[in-house]
Structure formats: C-alpha cells, structure tokens
Scaffold this active site. Structure first.
Site, PDB file in Angstrom:
ATOM      1  N   THR A   1      -1.768   5.342  11.173  1.00 37.93           N
ATOM      2  CA  THR A   1      -2.568   6.640  11.771  1.00 37.93           C
ATOM      3  C   THR A   1      -2.545   7.426  13.112  1.00 37.93           C
ATOM      4  O   THR A   1      -1.587   6.524  13.906  1.00 37.93           O
ATOM      5  CB  THR A   1      -4.525   6.093  11.404  1.00 37.93           C
ATOM      6  OG1 THR A   1      -4.504   5.068  12.591  1.00 37.93           O
ATOM      7  CG2 THR A   1      -4.531   5.546   9.391  1.00 37.93           C
ATOM      8  N   ASP A   2      -3.788   8.452  13.338  1.00 40.65           N
ATOM      9  CA  ASP A   2      -3.303   8.840  14.603  1.00 40.65           C
ATOM     10  C   ASP A   2      -4.492   7.430  15.898  1.00 40.65           C
ATOM     11  O   ASP A   2      -3.478   6.951  16.713  1.00 40.65           O
ATOM     12  CB  ASP A   2      -4.405   9.576  15.093  1.00 40.65           C
ATOM     13  CG  ASP A   2      -4.022  11.458  14.499  1.00 40.65           C
ATOM     14  OD1 ASP A   2      -2.871  10.413  14.174  1.00 40.65           O
ATOM     15  OD2 ASP A   2      -4.846  12.074  13.943  1.00 40.65           O
ATOM     16  N   CYS A   3      -4.937   6.907  15.359  1.00 40.18           N
ATOM     17  CA  CYS A   3      -5.197   5.412  16.298  1.00 40.18           C
ATOM     18  C   CYS A   3      -4.606   4.195  15.909  1.00 40.18           C
ATOM     19  O   CYS A   3      -4.965   3.567  16.672  1.00 40.18           O
ATOM     20  CB  CYS A   3      -6.553   5.152  15.904  1.00 40.18           C
ATOM     21  SG  CYS A   3      -7.295   5.245  13.607  1.00 40.18           S
ATOM     22  N   TYR A   4      -3.926   4.213  14.488  1.00 35.98           N
ATOM     23  CA  TYR A   4      -2.794   2.895  14.734  1.00 35.98           C
ATOM     24  C   TYR A   4      -1.537   3.699  14.283  1.00 35.98           C
ATOM     25  O   TYR A   4      -1.101   2.998  12.641  1.00 35.98           O
ATOM     26  CB  TYR A   4      -3.695   1.892  13.469  1.00 35.98           C
ATOM     27  CG  TYR A   4      -5.005   1.398  14.113  1.00 35.98           C
ATOM     28  CD1 TYR A   4      -4.933   0.255  14.499  1.00 35.98           C
ATOM     29  CD2 TYR A   4      -5.902   1.666  13.289  1.00 35.98           C
ATOM     30  CE1 TYR A   4      -5.971  -0.535  14.922  1.00 35.98           C
ATOM     31  CE2 TYR A   4      -6.754   0.884  13.646  1.00 35.98           C
ATOM     32  CZ  TYR A   4      -7.008   0.065  14.760  1.00 35.98           C
ATOM     33  OH  TYR A   4      -8.340  -0.335  14.613  1.00 35.98           O
TER      34      TYR A   4
END
Lengths: 500, 128
Positions: free
Chosen positions: A129-132
């Site tokens: 994901t964008d954050c992970y």
C-alpha cells in the site's frame, strides 16, 4: 464461620509467615483439623496441571521494517501465523502445522523454540500500500527481538476431561493418544485432586485478573475460556502471560500421531482459604471427581459414554469395561502437575507471588452447544441404492455369479437365514474361485470381516471408511444388521458431478 | 532374554526357527515376526541359559542376531512423564513409579506402539 481476608494473606506472604500447602495435601488436613481448623492453619492451597492445551497461542509484534510492510501472510519456521490484525502483529496458534514438515513441527514447536532462545526464520508477504509499500520480507528473530510476545490462550485448564476408549476394530490415533481396538486401553487427561478449577468449582476465588502460574511465569486469568460449561462440570479458563518470562520446562511442544501439534502447558492457581467453604472445596479427592469414558470408535460429535468413573479409578491403572480389565494411562503429566503446584507454593513462600483480588468472578453459567449447521449434508440413506441384491451364505458361487450378472453391480452382500449381514463377495472373489476350478459355497469364499454403514450416518464418514479400508462399496444395515441398501464410491462421486 | 533376528533374502523361505528349536531343544517364544517375500525380522524370547546356544545356531544358518538389551531408549530431556506410552504397550514395558514413568526394557518387543504414541517424541527403538 471462620473468615479471613485476602489482604491478611498477602500481608503474611510479605512477612514470611504464610502457610501454603498443595491441593493433594488438603483432604487429609481438612479430615484432621476440620474446615474451621483448616481455615485457621492454612492460608493458601496451590493447584497445578500440566497437559496438552491445543487452544493456545501467542501474539507477536515484529516491529516495523524499512520500507514498512503490512503483513498479509506470515510464516515462522514455515508455520503460518495469522496476520489479519495490524501491520506487524501476528497470532501464532499452537496447532498450526508447518508447510514443510507437516504435523511433526507446528506452532507449538515454534513457541517452544522461541522460549528456548532459538532463532526462528520469519517470511512475510505484504499487501503493498502507499503507507506500507514492502511486498516481501525475510528475517531471523529471537524472542528478545519481538517487541511483545504475549501468550493468549482461549481455552486452558479444563476442570476435568472426558476419558477416551475405542470400541472399533482398528487402532485410532486421536488427540487423546493411541486408542487400541476393541476397548484395548483408556486414556485420560487432567490432574484430578490437583486440578485448579476442581478445587474452586464455584469460582469463590478464581476470576478475571487472578494471578496464576503460567508456563513458568506469572500470568493472569482473562476470563472464562471458550466452551466454558460449569453446569456440566467442564469449566475452562482464558489466560494470558508474557512469553518472554516463560520457561521451556513448563511449555512443551507435542505431536499427536496422525492428529497434529499441540502445546503442553503448566498452569497453577493459588486458592486462598478465606472461609470454611473454600477449605471444604479444596479438600476434594480424586474419588470425588467424576468423568465419562467416551467411545472414540464412534466418529460422531455425540460419542457414547461407556462408563462414568472417578479420577481415582483412572489413576489406579485399570478400569473394568464390559467385564474386562482395561489398562488406563494419562496424557497429561501428574508428575509435572505436582511440580507446578510445588513451584507455585515455593514462590508464594518466598514472597515473590502475591494473590490478586479478581475484578469479576467467572460466570457460573456457560455454553458448549453443538454447532448450528445451516448447510445440510446428505446422510447415507439419501445417497445409497435401495435395490440391493443379497444372497444367502449356503448357495453355490455359480448362483451368486448369476445374481451379479442379473444386476449391474460388483458387490454382493451375503446374509444369514434370518437376513443378517454375514459377509460380502465381489466379482473378483467369484472370478478367482472359478479360475481355480472349484465350485464352492458362497460362505467359503466370502469376506467375513465386512465393513458396513448406517443409514443415518453422514456420507463423509462412509467416504472415510471406503478410503481407510481401500474398498469401493459398503452394505448399509439397519439396527438389526439387516441389509437395506448399498453405498458405493460411484454413488459418492456422482454427488460431486451433480448427476443424481 | 530377547533376540532380534534379521533374516536375509536368500534364506527367508527356510524353516529356520523350527530347525534351531530341534537342534537346541530351547523353549522359544516368538514375540513378534514380520516376514515378507524377501526378508524377515523376528523377535524371540529365550531363557538366559539357552540364549548363547540359540544365538549361535541362528548365526550358523546365516541369520544376523542381536541381543536386545536396551530395545527402546528415551530422551530424558523430552519425556514429561505423561504416561501415553503406558497403556499402549502390549507387554507392559512402562509403568508409573511415584508418577514418574519407568521402563522395564526387558519386556520390550520393539513393536513401536510407544514411539508413535509418545506426544513428546521422546522414544526411539534401537537398531531400527
């Protein structure tokens, strides 16, 4: 009535004047001193149990990697841990088998290896994901490398457990160990006189927040365990503790042959003797604790009870079943249960272990209902062929051959004069007899040890029999052993192709 | 005393036990035998005074003979003294002594029931 308070007892623990005994010593003490005398003399009774507790596991926090990962799937030494919680939190269950070594190494073994200071190999797949953004990760970790390793066991310390035997004619490998055929042995589990809940069956003390001995460390009761059922005398506990403080002497990975991994855990609970009722409860003996011997030969949820026995009977080494002496042995370790109770006693005596006041007592009502099954699977009677041809055992094989040719099947159940199932002949049996040039009676060539199915049996069980014995058909018999149908591997495969 | 016989393919069809019994007049108890078309593994119980004579008689016939002194061994670090081995043993090798599981190895016939039955994987058969 003689009464005492928990804070008085904790004060005695602090000043070293506390009197602690193990639960196996209590019956004689209460006999000797009476309940009031026991309340005066004894402050704490320690209990202990050490056995296989499948419903156990550990929450692990790995810390964040760089780039960070939101773990979807994770393996520790090839044992899958559940990652459906926050990014780097996992739950590793004791009974999860590994993908490389199967049941010989599972979640319980990873837990034992961690507690033993060994390094485990972690493999993870991320969501990306964008954050992970990280998609994959491999690392080697020891217990100290995890931020938290918190044991949370949904169901431990069963008050007592049904003992197991096996009426069938084959050896069964179960979570109750190896069960020999035809009531060949009895296995039981539980510490009896030392069992924590058996010494406080009404939860006068044990409750949410009770400090306990768990795997060599101090842990806590979270609440009642899953399937908690005090009404029937089968109460359970949900417990927690810090894995980092635990010892591999009291956490031992196990594998039950052809069943799977499990974790043996030592649990001890101190019971303060605050009043006469608690003194009387802790005076329970093995002979007062009754349990059922159930028949694992019947592969259904409601296994029939063969006999009601006490832990004194079970611990004696043999019980009588249908007029025969049957050897008993345990799967839990009474030796280790004693050690747990002793160890807990020692840590109270030296002031390291104080008793807590529970935030709430445990419920005296629980639930262990059967599963509500909304999708119905067919029973044998829904699938079997009813137009079955049988032959009598006293006819010649050429007549049997005619019966087979007349129908369209390969198996011919053989019945006695009064219609009961005696054996089975197959086209192969007949061909072999003819090839040998011998005209024999059906009774001479039939297989006498015939496996059969019951009409109200789920088809899964019939399919399992066909598989276990490598056969392709089972006569279906009623309660009087009269043949009412036939179920074949063809009938079962037709279920899957939808042609009925 | 117990003797384990390993019978090689070439001689497995010969009446070895019968001929040794006739030669030695030993009272022999066959504890376990697994014989197929190509080889055999047999455990015999023989009185101590006849043991040597029987062993040599088999060896002369080409059978490999091992005296089973410690047929089953236990990893003491792994054993938790649960007792899962006690009631599965057909000859009563294991029993509780003060809740410790103790073994009388002389009774073992190496059937292996305890090995699969041990949840801690603490038992193993010697020479297997």
């Amino acid at each position: 009535m003689q009464e005492k308070s928990l804070s008085e007892i904790n004060q005695r623990i602090r000043d070293g004047s506390v009197c602690v005994v193990t639960a196996d010593q209590m019956p004689e003490l209460v006999d000797e001193l009476g309940p009031a005398g026991a309340v005066r003399e004894v402050d704490v009774v320690t209990t202990g149990t050490f056995g296989a507790m499948c419903s156990s596991g550990v929450f692990l926090n790995l810390g964040h990697s760089d780039p960070p990962i939101k773990i979807l799937k994770a393996y520790l030494n090839k044992v899958e841990a559940y990652g459906g919680v926050a990014a780097v939190d996992l739950f590793l269950g004791a009974t999860q088998p590994s993908i490389d070594r199967g049941i010989e190494y599972g979640g319980a073994h990873v837990i034992e290896d961690l507690v033993s200071g060994k390094q485990v190999e972690v493999e993870a797949e991320g969501a990306g994901t964008d954050c992970y953004p990280q998609l994959e990760l491999e690392t080697n970790l020891r217990l100290d490398d995890f931020n938290q390793a918190t044991m949370v066991n949904p169901r431990n310390a069963y008050q007592k457990y049904n003992a197991a035997t096996n009426s069938s004619d084959r050896t069964m490998h179960t979570y109750m160990g190896t069960l020999l055929p035809r009531y060949g042995n009895v296995h039981y589990s539980g510490a009896g006189v030392l069992s924590p809940i058996s010494n406080d069956p009404n939860f006068d003390y044990i409750g949410m927040g009770t400090r306990i001995f768990l795997g060599g460390a101090q842990g806590y009761v979270i609440g009642s365990g899953t399937q908690h059922n005090p009404q029937s005398g089968f109460s359970t506990l949900m417990v927690t503790g810090d894995l980092k403080q635990m010892s591999n002497r009291y956490l031992r990975a196990a594998t039950f042959h052809k069943y799977g991994p499990s974790l043996y855990i030592g649990i001890g609970i101190p019971i303060p003797i605050l009043n006469e009722r608690m003194a009387k409860n802790t005076a329970v003996r093995d002979r007062d604790i009754l349990t059922n011997i159930v028949d694992y030969g019947i592969q259904r949820r409601d296994r029939p009870t063969v006999k009601v026995v006490s832990y004194e009977d079970l611990k004696s080494g043999s019980v009588e079943i249908n007029g025969k002496e049957v050897n008993t042995s345990s799967l839990s370790s009474y030796y280790m249960a004693q050690e747990v109770a002793d160890k807990l006693k020692d840590s109270i005596l030296c002031g390291e272990f104080l008793l807590t006041q529970p935030a709430e007592t445990l419920s005296r009502v629980g639930s262990a209902r059967p599963m509500k099954q909304t999708r119905e699977f067919p029973n044998v009677e829904d699938v079997m062929s009813r137009d079955v041809v049988t032959v009598r055992e006293d006819i010649f094989i050429d007549e049997a051959a005619k019966a087979i040719v007349g129908g369209s099947f390969d198996h011919l159940p053989v019945i006695s004069l009064d219609g009961r199932l005696k054996g089975i002949v197959t086209t192969w049996d007949i061909s072999k007899a003819v090839a040998n040039g011998k005209i024999s009676l059906v009774s001479e060539i039939m297989t006498r040890k015939v496996h059969s199915a019951q009409p109200d049996e789920p088809i899964e069980l019939a399919a399992r029999k066909l598989d276990t014995y490598s056969i392709s058909a089972l006569p279906v018999v009623d309660k009087d052993n009269r043949v009412i149908g036939m179920i074949t591997s063809n009938d079962l495969s037709r279920l899957f192709t939808g042609r009925r | 005393m117990k003797l384990m016989l390993h019978v090689a393919p070439g001689i497995v069809r010969e009446p070895l036990i019968a001929s040794v019994i006739l030669e030695t007049s030993a009272l022999v108890n066959i504890e376990r035998a697994s014989i197929d078309a190509v080889s055999g593994e047999i455990v015999l119980e023989v009185l101590p005074e006849k043991c040597r004579e029987v062993k040599e008689a088999f060896e002369r016939r080409g059978v490999e003979v091992v005296l089973l002194e410690m047929p089953v061994i236990r990893d003491e670090d792994e054993c938790v003294h649960c007792g899962a081995c006690v009631s599965v043993c057909p000859t009563g090798t294991f029993r509780f002594d003060n809740w410790l599981v103790v073994a009388d190895s002389g009774k073992c016939i190496q059937c292996g029931a305890c090995v699969t039955g041990c949840p801690q994987r603490a038992l193993r058969l010697v020479l297997k």
